[in-house]
Design a protein around this motif. Sequence first.
Motif, PDB file in Angstrom:
ATOM      1  N   PHE A 182       2.143 -36.307  24.834  1.00 19.31           N
ATOM      2  CA  PHE A 182       3.108 -37.192  25.489  1.00 19.31           C
ATOM      3  C   PHE A 182       2.398 -38.394  26.101  1.00 19.31           C
ATOM      4  CE2 PHE A 182       4.795 -32.889  25.624  1.00 19.31           C
ATOM      5  CZ  PHE A 182       6.062 -33.063  25.077  1.00 19.31           C
ATOM      6  N   ALA A 183       3.097 -39.531  26.075  1.00 18.40           N
ATOM      7  CA  ALA A 183       2.596 -40.717  26.756  1.00 18.40           C
ATOM      8  C   ALA A 183       2.448 -40.398  28.247  1.00 18.40           C
ATOM      9  CB  ALA A 183       3.558 -41.884  26.543  1.00 18.40           C
ATOM     10  N   VAL A 184       1.571 -41.141  28.918  1.00 16.35           N
ATOM     11  CA  VAL A 184       1.293 -40.906  30.333  1.00 16.35           C
ATOM     12  C   VAL A 184       1.936 -42.016  31.164  1.00 16.35           C
ATOM     13  CG1 VAL A 184      -0.524 -40.592  32.059  1.00 16.35           C
ATOM     14  CG2 VAL A 184      -0.874 -39.778  29.708  1.00 16.35           C
ATOM     15  N   ALA A 185       2.654 -41.610  32.204  1.00 24.80           N
ATOM     16  CA  ALA A 185       3.323 -42.548  33.116  1.00 24.80           C
ATOM     17  C   ALA A 185       2.332 -43.071  34.153  1.00 24.80           C
ATOM     18  CB  ALA A 185       4.485 -41.842  33.820  1.00 24.80           C
ATOM     19  N   PRO A 186       2.663 -44.192  34.806  1.00 25.21           N
ATOM     20  CA  PRO A 186       1.774 -44.764  35.829  1.00 25.21           C
ATOM     21  C   PRO A 186       1.481 -43.829  37.010  1.00 25.21           C
ATOM     22  CG  PRO A 186       3.436 -46.362  35.202  1.00 25.21           C
ATOM     23  CD  PRO A 186       3.801 -45.063  34.538  1.00 25.21           C
ATOM     24  N   ASP A 187       2.349 -42.850  37.257  1.00 23.82           N
ATOM     25  CA  ASP A 187       2.081 -41.907  38.348  1.00 23.82           C
ATOM     26  C   ASP A 187       1.210 -40.734  37.905  1.00 23.82           C
ATOM     27  OD1 ASP A 187       3.810 -40.302  36.851  1.00 23.82           O
ATOM     28  OD2 ASP A 187       5.281 -40.051  38.465  1.00 23.82           O
ATOM     29  N   GLY A 188       0.812 -40.727  36.613  1.00 21.18           N
ATOM     30  CA  GLY A 188      -0.048 -39.666  36.095  1.00 21.18           C
ATOM     31  C   GLY A 188       0.699 -38.497  35.509  1.00 21.18           C
ATOM     32  N   LYS A 212     -17.517 -50.686  25.167  1.00 22.60           N
ATOM     33  CA  LYS A 212     -18.336 -50.083  26.217  1.00 22.60           C
ATOM     34  C   LYS A 212     -17.501 -49.965  27.492  1.00 22.60           C
ATOM     35  CE  LYS A 212     -22.373 -50.287  23.990  1.00 22.60           C
ATOM     36  NZ  LYS A 212     -22.400 -49.269  23.005  1.00 22.60           N
ATOM     37  N   LYS A 213     -16.843 -51.059  27.838  1.00 23.79           N
ATOM     38  CA  LYS A 213     -15.944 -51.082  28.983  1.00 23.79           C
ATOM     39  C   LYS A 213     -14.520 -51.150  28.465  1.00 23.79           C
ATOM     40  CE  LYS A 213     -18.698 -51.410  32.593  1.00 23.79           C
ATOM     41  NZ  LYS A 213     -18.640 -50.471  33.676  1.00 23.79           N
ATOM     42  N   VAL A 214     -13.631 -50.442  29.105  1.00 26.62           N
ATOM     43  CA  VAL A 214     -12.221 -50.479  28.702  1.00 26.62           C
ATOM     44  C   VAL A 214     -11.359 -50.777  29.917  1.00 26.62           C
ATOM     45  CG1 VAL A 214     -12.529 -48.875  26.773  1.00 26.62           C
ATOM     46  CG2 VAL A 214     -11.877 -47.986  28.997  1.00 26.62           C
ATOM     47  N   ALA A 215     -10.156 -51.206  29.646  1.00 19.69           N
ATOM     48  CA  ALA A 215      -9.168 -51.433  30.695  1.00 19.69           C
ATOM     49  C   ALA A 215      -7.920 -50.651  30.329  1.00 19.69           C
ATOM     50  CB  ALA A 215      -8.841 -52.917  30.818  1.00 19.69           C
ATOM     51  N   VAL A 216      -7.268 -50.130  31.328  1.00 22.14           N
ATOM     52  CA  VAL A 216      -6.005 -49.418  31.135  1.00 22.14           C
ATOM     53  C   VAL A 216      -4.966 -50.115  31.995  1.00 22.14           C
ATOM     54  CG1 VAL A 216      -4.788 -47.220  31.420  1.00 22.14           C
ATOM     55  CG2 VAL A 216      -7.168 -47.230  30.638  1.00 22.14           C
ATOM     56  N   VAL A 236     -12.124 -41.053  29.402  1.00 24.15           N
ATOM     57  CA  VAL A 236     -11.338 -41.549  30.529  1.00 24.15           C
ATOM     58  C   VAL A 236     -10.185 -40.576  30.779  1.00 24.15           C
ATOM     59  CG1 VAL A 236      -9.892 -43.441  31.383  1.00 24.15           C
ATOM     60  CG2 VAL A 236     -11.908 -43.934  29.965  1.00 24.15           C
ATOM     61  N   ALA A 237      -9.972 -40.238  32.045  1.00 20.78           N
ATOM     62  CA  ALA A 237      -8.842 -39.398  32.441  1.00 20.78           C
ATOM     63  C   ALA A 237      -8.065 -40.140  33.527  1.00 20.78           C
ATOM     64  CB  ALA A 237      -9.317 -38.047  32.964  1.00 20.78           C
ATOM     65  N   TYR A 238      -6.769 -39.873  33.566  1.00 25.35           N
ATOM     66  CA  TYR A 238      -5.902 -40.469  34.578  1.00 25.35           C
ATOM     67  C   TYR A 238      -5.189 -39.326  35.270  1.00 25.35           C
ATOM     68  CZ  TYR A 238      -2.806 -43.975  36.693  1.00 25.35           C
ATOM     69  OH  TYR A 238      -2.127 -44.800  37.578  1.00 25.35           O
ATOM     70  N   LYS A 239      -5.391 -39.218  36.558  1.00 22.04           N
ATOM     71  CA  LYS A 239      -4.947 -38.082  37.349  1.00 22.04           C
ATOM     72  C   LYS A 239      -5.575 -36.851  36.719  1.00 22.04           C
ATOM     73  CE  LYS A 239      -1.060 -36.373  40.005  1.00 22.04           C
ATOM     74  NZ  LYS A 239       0.389 -36.398  40.197  1.00 22.04           N
ATOM     75  N   GLU A 240      -4.806 -35.924  36.196  1.00 16.91           N
ATOM     76  CA  GLU A 240      -5.386 -34.711  35.603  1.00 16.91           C
ATOM     77  C   GLU A 240      -5.497 -34.773  34.084  1.00 16.91           C
ATOM     78  OE1 GLU A 240      -1.978 -31.506  35.317  1.00 16.91           O
ATOM     79  OE2 GLU A 240      -1.646 -32.828  37.027  1.00 16.91           O
ATOM     80  N   LEU A 298      -6.807 -42.994  40.612  1.00 15.91           N
ATOM     81  CA  LEU A 298      -6.364 -41.915  39.723  1.00 15.91           C
ATOM     82  C   LEU A 298      -7.245 -41.786  38.484  1.00 15.91           C
ATOM     83  CD1 LEU A 298      -2.459 -42.155  39.823  1.00 15.91           C
ATOM     84  CD2 LEU A 298      -3.984 -40.660  41.129  1.00 15.91           C
ATOM     85  N   PHE A 299      -8.160 -42.746  38.261  1.00 20.90           N
ATOM     86  CA  PHE A 299      -9.063 -42.687  37.115  1.00 20.90           C
ATOM     87  C   PHE A 299     -10.276 -41.841  37.433  1.00 20.90           C
ATOM     88  CE2 PHE A 299      -6.928 -46.727  36.064  1.00 20.90           C
ATOM     89  CZ  PHE A 299      -6.586 -46.467  34.742  1.00 20.90           C
TER      90      PHE A 299
END
Length: 161
Positions: A147-153, A42-46, A118-122, A105-106
């Motif tokens: 592609f994997a997503v970097a911490p800056d999005g 239900k809840k997730v962490a990234v 869930v989206a991170y940046k765009e 950014l989430f």
Amino acid sequence: MRTRAVLLAAVTSLSLFSLAACGGGDEKKSEDSAAGKPVGAKKVAVKVADTELGKILVDQAGRTLYGFTKDKEGVSACSESCIAVWPALTAEGKPTAGDGTESDLFNMVKRAEGAQQVAYKEWPLYYYAGDAVPGDLNGQGLDEEWFAVAPDGSLVKSPAS
């Protein structure tokens, strides 16, 4: 050749996952897994993990999260056949921002079937069915679209070794 082998692994993994999801008779769990939601989540962490690609986003279990280059302006272009191989990271509400991520950014994207992705940046975030264990990067660079997503999005476009 790599794409064929990875696709075979994905189909095998998905078949096993489907068989497991059919057991037990819990209708809610079957609905969750069909929507790409990790069963019971239900809840997730990234958070951020150090990998051979450098720092990338992973879920609370350490599973790699990917972005899809066909997604535009935060809208998922991954439909039914796509989502079977690339399950969406879904949650009820914004995820917990773990170490190395930026909570602002989430955001959440409503999928066509109604799930909140869930989206991170765009980038709406996905798993790859061919990743068997946390830390796997088997989806990296597939079809030159995933592609994997970097911490800056941004998307990490370097190949996995």
